[in-house]
Design an enzyme around this catalytic site. Structure first.
Site, short mmCIF file in Angstrom:
data_model
loop_
_atom_site.label_atom_id
_atom_site.label_comp_id
_atom_site.label_asym_id
_atom_site.label_seq_id
_atom_site.Cartn_x
_atom_site.Cartn_y
_atom_site.Cartn_z
N SER A 179 31.19 36.53 36.66
CA SER A 179 30.33 37.60 36.14
C SER A 179 28.96 37.14 35.70
O SER A 179 28.01 37.93 35.73
CB SER A 179 31.03 38.30 34.98
N HIS A 207 34.09 42.03 39.79
CA HIS A 207 32.73 42.03 40.32
C HIS A 207 32.69 41.90 41.84
O HIS A 207 31.63 41.65 42.40
CB HIS A 207 31.92 40.92 39.67
N LYS A 238 32.45 48.94 37.34
CA LYS A 238 31.34 48.28 38.05
C LYS A 238 30.97 49.11 39.29
O LYS A 238 30.25 50.08 39.17
CB LYS A 238 31.73 46.85 38.44
#
Length: 391
Positions: A179, A207, A238
């Protein structure tokens, strides 16, 4: 309580004090936020595919609100398990080609719930040093042996696996895309070590989910390793532009989580309208591959332009692009100067990143345009020269 003031003073003295700052989304101008009466280009968001303000998602949530109401009213094991949950979990399992899926309130709850449910003090967890804090806290709560291996160092991991080879259970856990650095875990090597040492492999695709893969399934799928990953964790906060998280695994393991994952059992269920919104977001993630294509094009252009300007940035192809500055104060001043130039880009400092590696963590979104990204690079370079980061 004087010690609190003293501790806060010490935090401030080392340029580590955090403050909450209100931001307002600009609905008709994706990729921008308002703060303090100013419009800022948002280069610190995890809204990778630009779905957070999508009118189709908002409409689906509004319709659900009228049917389901504002909240679930209880945990899922009591009376909070509404129909939207079953529909979403079926869709996620199909998308991931997995035995079963289970939705959690957020990624933090998913990681601490899974890890503490499957290992305890008789076991060992092998965790990359740069794994997310939720993974670290899950290991601490589990009371298992915490064997941290140097970042992406497979020889060090092998050494630790040998050292703890007699533990009852061995869990290897890693982020797929890290991240704060944007680089990838060596999943092929991890899969081999998992087999060699009869370990469990858990991959957090927070991610990379929605971003990598033909339909955004994640990095494990792209590399052909989906069948080697025992526990696949992902978030909706996300690329989906929403809130919540999922765990995909075998039917047996998911059934165990329903009975043992404390963060699942003792949490009120997500509002049904949010769950409905996630399912609508999944439709866009799967069908609108142009969002991923644009994201990778913008990320590649932004990364290479910063390198050409003379900045030190992290390797990789993800939309996470860290500009390493070193000292905490330098990162803060850089962030403040960028805001003066109309860019929101937050300074990331210890303990989020190792000491001496304070940085601006840029993260791009498909909501941006090539012109906006090019203009941002010019402003970032200007600040770099002003602060002496660039000579």
């Amino acid at each position: 309580m004087k010690w609190i003031e003293e501790e806060l003073h010490e935090i401030e003295k080392t340029s580590l004090k955090r403050r909450l700052r209100e931001t307002v989304p600009i609905v008709d101008k994706p990729g921008f936020i308002a703060r303090g009466g100013r419009t800022l280009l948002n280069l610190s968001s995890n809204d990778y595919l630009g779905l957070a303000q999508h009118p189709g998602i908002v409409e689906a949530m509004r319709d659900s609100l009228l049917i389901e109401g504002a909240g679930a009213g209880a945990s899922r094991l009591v009376t909070g398990n509404r129909k939207p949950y079953a529909l979403l979990e079926e869709a996620i399992a199909e998308w991931q080609r997995s035995g079963k899926a289970l939705v959690f309130a957020n990624g933090y709850m998913a990681n601490i719930g899974v890890i503490s449910a499957i290992v305890n003090r008789y076991d060992a967890v092998f965790s990359d040093q740069l794994n997310h804090a939720s993974i670290v806290d899950g290991i601490i709560l589990s009371r298992a042996e915490h064997a941290r291996y140097r970042h992406n160092d497979m020889e060090h991991l092998r050494y630790l696996l040998n050292k703890h080879r007699n533990k009852r259970r061995k869990l290897i856990v890693t982020d797929s895309v890290f991240s704060m650095d944007g680089d990838q875990a060596p999943l092929h090597e991890l899969a081999k070590l998992k087999q060699e040492y009869n370990a469990i492999l858990m991959v957090d695709e927070a991610h990379s989910g929605g971003i990598y893969g033909l339909y955004g399934e994640g990095l494990s799928h792209v590399l052909g390793l989906k069948h080697m990953v025992d526990i696949h964790v992902g978030t909706f906060s996300k690329a989906f532009g929403m809130y919540g998280a999922y765990v995909c695994a075998s039917d047996t393991l998911v059934n165990l989580l329903v009975n043992k994952a404390r963060s699942f059992i003792y949490s009120t269920a997500l509002p049904p309208a949010v769950v409905t919104g996630i399912r609508k977001a999944l439709d866009y993630v799967v069908r609108e591959s142009w969002r991923r294509e644009r994201l990778f094009e913008l990320s590649s252009s932004f990364r290479s332009s910063l390198c050409e300007a003379g900045f030190k940035v992290g390797d990789g192809d993800s939309p996470i692009i860290p500009l390493i500055l070193g000292e905490n104060d330098t990162a803060l001043r850089f962030s403040h100067a960028l805001e003066e130039e109309g860019i929101a880009a937050v300074a990331i400092r210890p303990p989020t990143v190792p000491k001496g590696t304070a940085r601006i963590r840029f993260s791009l979104s498909a909501a941006l345009t090539p012109i906006e990204v090019r203009d941002a690079v010019l402003k970032i370079s200007k600040v770099g020269h002003q602060l002496g980061v660039l000579k």
